[in-house]
Design an enzyme around this catalytic site. Structure first.
Site, short mmCIF file in Angstrom:
data_model
loop_
_atom_site.label_atom_id
_atom_site.label_comp_id
_atom_site.label_asym_id
_atom_site.label_seq_id
_atom_site.Cartn_x
_atom_site.Cartn_y
_atom_site.Cartn_z
N ARG A 101 0.81 -1.12 0.08
CA ARG A 101 0.11 0.07 -0.01
C ARG A 101 1.00 1.29 0.18
O ARG A 101 1.09 2.11 -1.09
CB ARG A 101 -0.88 0.04 1.18
CG ARG A 101 -2.08 0.98 1.19
CD ARG A 101 -1.76 2.55 1.27
NE ARG A 101 -1.08 2.50 2.88
CZ ARG A 101 -0.76 3.66 3.24
NH1 ARG A 101 -0.73 4.64 2.42
NH2 ARG A 101 -0.24 3.99 4.41
N ASP A 102 1.72 1.40 1.16
CA ASP A 102 2.12 2.70 1.28
C ASP A 102 3.54 2.82 0.46
O ASP A 102 3.91 3.79 -0.14
CB ASP A 102 2.79 2.78 2.50
CG ASP A 102 2.96 4.38 3.21
OD1 ASP A 102 2.93 5.27 2.31
OD2 ASP A 102 3.66 4.41 4.34
N HIS A 131 5.40 4.53 12.82
CA HIS A 131 5.68 4.73 11.42
C HIS A 131 6.34 5.73 11.26
O HIS A 131 5.99 6.93 11.04
CB HIS A 131 4.18 4.73 10.91
CG HIS A 131 4.14 4.80 9.35
ND1 HIS A 131 3.64 3.92 8.38
CD2 HIS A 131 4.65 5.85 8.52
CE1 HIS A 131 3.58 3.96 7.28
NE2 HIS A 131 4.44 5.09 7.03
N HIS A 133 9.30 7.66 8.80
CA HIS A 133 9.99 7.84 7.33
C HIS A 133 11.24 8.42 7.47
O HIS A 133 11.91 8.84 8.51
CB HIS A 133 9.06 8.88 6.77
CG HIS A 133 7.94 8.45 6.20
ND1 HIS A 133 7.26 9.16 5.03
CD2 HIS A 133 7.03 7.60 6.33
CE1 HIS A 133 6.12 8.48 4.81
NE2 HIS A 133 6.07 7.44 5.56
N CYS A 160 3.75 9.70 1.12
CA CYS A 160 2.48 10.10 1.33
C CYS A 160 2.37 11.02 0.04
O CYS A 160 2.91 12.06 0.00
CB CYS A 160 2.20 10.78 2.45
SG CYS A 160 0.62 11.52 2.48
N ASN A 202 9.63 5.50 3.15
CA ASN A 202 9.26 4.90 4.47
C ASN A 202 10.63 4.19 4.60
O ASN A 202 11.42 3.83 3.89
CB ASN A 202 8.30 3.57 4.13
CG ASN A 202 7.01 4.05 3.95
OD1 ASN A 202 6.05 4.87 4.68
ND2 ASN A 202 6.25 3.93 2.48
#
Ligand code: MG
Length: 285
Positions: free
Chosen positions: A16-17, A206, A208, A239, A248
């Site tokens: 996903r990300d 989470h 980055h 994002c 990420n």
């Protein structure tokens, strides 16, 4: 002596990300092959897709098709992202095990990322948590921009803790360093306070790696007792609605560091490298 956890859970977010920002559409079959490789590496939970507007994030247009292909696969928990009621309903319909419902720590980020006020998004996530629990589905309340907002600057800790208190019924609460500008001392302070005020709650970090602080931030969060972290194989992604949010933290880096520190991840490093090679093929093709 700093007390560190003996084991942590790494939640892989690359399907996903990692992929969402790619302009070239990655076929459902290729996404499934990446998920298969990740599964073989031992992940217990994978963020597989997001239930958002196809117009805004065309890469995730196959969310239902992907979930349909995975419907008989119970080897791992499938997490799907939602930003609003519609996304939540689609995720439930598609059969996710976990909903990652994203809200923001600041008003401007809430409007930019989800086109809603913070107040409205808090009402919506509370409804989502109640409904999902009635159906036996777990919810991660994922709070964007917990340290620095690209629009409003540094975010006060009290603000993040206040939002946390409003989503306390979630099964897990994730704090996101969406723009990769959090630094270890501030990560420690906020993570420590979160654990102090919500000692029974499971928290996830989470981070980055935009400014190469993600591993140090993970260490800081572990020092405060946190044991769940997101990462993406090969450091893919970011994002799409947050300026400067790329990268990420790479799963391989996190796993290498943790295992060398004697902290168990349950993941197979060699198989991770195979999944990483496949991810880089997908990105460059
Ligand atoms: Mg991310």
């Amino acid at each position: 002596m700093i007390e560190l956890p003996k084991e942590v859970e790494i939640v892989e977010v690359s399907p996903r990300d990692g992929l969402q920002s790619l302009t070239e559409f990655v076929s459902t079959d290729r996404k499934l092959s990446l998920i298969e490789a990740l599964k073989k590496a031992g992940f217990r939970r994978i963020e597989v897709t997001s239930f958002v507007s196809q117009k805004h994030v065309p890469q995730m247009a196959d969310a239902e098709a992907l979930m349909n292909a995975l419907k008989n696969d119970s080897d791992f928990e499938k997490m799907g992202l939602a930003l609003n009621d519609l996304g939540y309903k689609r995720a439930i319909q598609a059969g996710v095990d976990w909903i990652c419902y994203v809200i923001s720590a600041t008003e401007t980020m809430s409007r930019k990322n989800a086109n809603t006020t913070l107040e409205e998004s808090l009402e919506a996530i509370k409804r989502c948590i109640r409904d999902a629990h009635d159906l036996g589905i777990r919810v991660r309340a994922s709070i964007a921009v917990c340290w620095v907002c690209p629009y409003e600057g540094k975010v006060p800790k009290e603000k993040v803790l206040e939002i946390t208190s409003k989503v306390e019924e979630a099964d897990e609460i994730a704090y996101n360093d969406t723009v990769g500008r959090a630094v270890p001392n501030e990560v420690y302070e906020l993570c420590y306070l979160a654990k102090k005020f919500f000692p029974k709650k499971r928290f996830a970090g989470h981070f980055h790696d935009t400014n190469s602080t993600a591993l140090a931030n993970i260490y800081a969060a572990m020092s405060a007792g946190w044991t769940v972290f997101d990462s993406a194989i090969g450091g893919l992604g970011g994002c799409p609605f947050s300026p400067g949010a790329k990268g990420n933290v790479a799963t391989e880096k996190v796993v290498w560091m943790l295992e060398e520190m004697g902290i168990k991840t349950g993941l197979d490093y060699e198989k991770l490298k195979q999944a990483s090679a496949l991810a880089s093929e997908i990105v460059t093709c």
